[in-house]
Design a protein around this motif. Structure first.
Motif, short mmCIF file in Angstrom:
data_model
loop_
_atom_site.label_atom_id
_atom_site.label_comp_id
_atom_site.label_asym_id
_atom_site.label_seq_id
_atom_site.Cartn_x
_atom_site.Cartn_y
_atom_site.Cartn_z
N THR A 97 4.31 -0.67 -8.30
CA THR A 97 5.29 -0.07 -7.39
C THR A 97 5.87 1.18 -8.03
O THR A 97 5.86 1.35 -9.25
N SER A 98 6.35 2.07 -7.16
CA SER A 98 6.96 3.29 -7.64
C SER A 98 8.02 3.73 -6.64
O SER A 98 7.84 3.56 -5.43
N PHE A 139 -0.11 7.78 -6.83
CA PHE A 139 -1.38 7.08 -6.82
C PHE A 139 -1.33 5.93 -7.82
O PHE A 139 -0.66 6.02 -8.85
N CYS A 140 -2.07 4.90 -7.49
CA CYS A 140 -2.11 3.74 -8.36
C CYS A 140 -2.80 4.10 -9.67
O CYS A 140 -3.90 4.66 -9.66
N PRO A 141 -2.19 3.78 -10.79
CA PRO A 141 -2.83 4.08 -12.07
C PRO A 141 -4.04 3.19 -12.35
O PRO A 141 -4.85 3.50 -13.23
N LYS A 142 -4.19 2.11 -11.61
CA LYS A 142 -5.29 1.19 -11.86
C LYS A 142 -6.53 1.55 -11.04
O LYS A 142 -7.64 1.51 -11.53
N CYS A 143 -6.32 1.88 -9.74
CA CYS A 143 -7.46 2.14 -8.89
C CYS A 143 -7.44 3.53 -8.27
O CYS A 143 -8.42 3.94 -7.63
N GLY A 144 -6.35 4.23 -8.39
CA GLY A 144 -6.31 5.60 -7.89
C GLY A 144 -6.00 5.72 -6.41
O GLY A 144 -5.98 6.82 -5.87
N ALA A 185 13.07 4.05 -0.74
CA ALA A 185 11.68 3.77 -0.41
C ALA A 185 10.95 3.30 -1.66
O ALA A 185 11.10 3.87 -2.73
N VAL A 186 10.18 2.27 -1.46
CA VAL A 186 9.39 1.76 -2.57
C VAL A 186 7.92 1.87 -2.18
O VAL A 186 7.53 1.43 -1.11
N TYR A 187 7.14 2.48 -3.03
CA TYR A 187 5.72 2.65 -2.76
C TYR A 187 4.94 1.68 -3.64
O TYR A 187 5.28 1.48 -4.81
N SER A 188 3.91 1.12 -3.05
CA SER A 188 3.10 0.19 -3.81
C SER A 188 1.63 0.38 -3.45
O SER A 188 1.29 0.90 -2.39
N ALA A 222 -3.82 5.86 -3.00
CA ALA A 222 -2.48 6.38 -2.70
C ALA A 222 -1.53 5.20 -2.47
O ALA A 222 -1.86 4.23 -1.79
N LEU A 223 -0.36 5.32 -3.05
CA LEU A 223 0.64 4.28 -2.86
C LEU A 223 1.19 4.37 -1.43
O LEU A 223 1.37 5.47 -0.90
#
Ligand SMILES: [Zn+2]
Length: 80
Positions: A63-64, A69-74, A52-55, A76-77
């Protein structure tokens, strides 16, 4: 001369019996080898499909492999 031919025939039949122990014991179900090895080779999905790839919805380049959570906007991926 006939003894050697008879002996060869016996050896051949014994080799045939010895080489098929699973056939005799398993009731003839899987002795052709098609029951076990036939169904798992062709249609196995590639390993990438199972990971699974989260983005981030707003930052597709973020992506993770794990949810977070996105480090740029917070945000949820999301899994994709
Ligand atoms: Zn983001």
């Amino acid at each position: 001369m006939k003894k050697s031919a008879a002996f060869a025939a016996i050896v051949v039949s014994m080799i045939a019996v010895i080489s098929l122990p699973g056939c005799v014991g398993s009731g003839g179900g899987g002795c052709m080898g098609g029951g076990h090895g036939g169904h798992e080779s062709p249609s196995a999905p590639p390993a990438e499909a199972t990971v699974a790839v989260y983005s981030c919805p707003m930052h597709p380049n973020v992506t993770s492999p794990d949810p977070g959570f996105c480090p740029k906007c917070g945000m949820a991926l999301v899994r994709r």
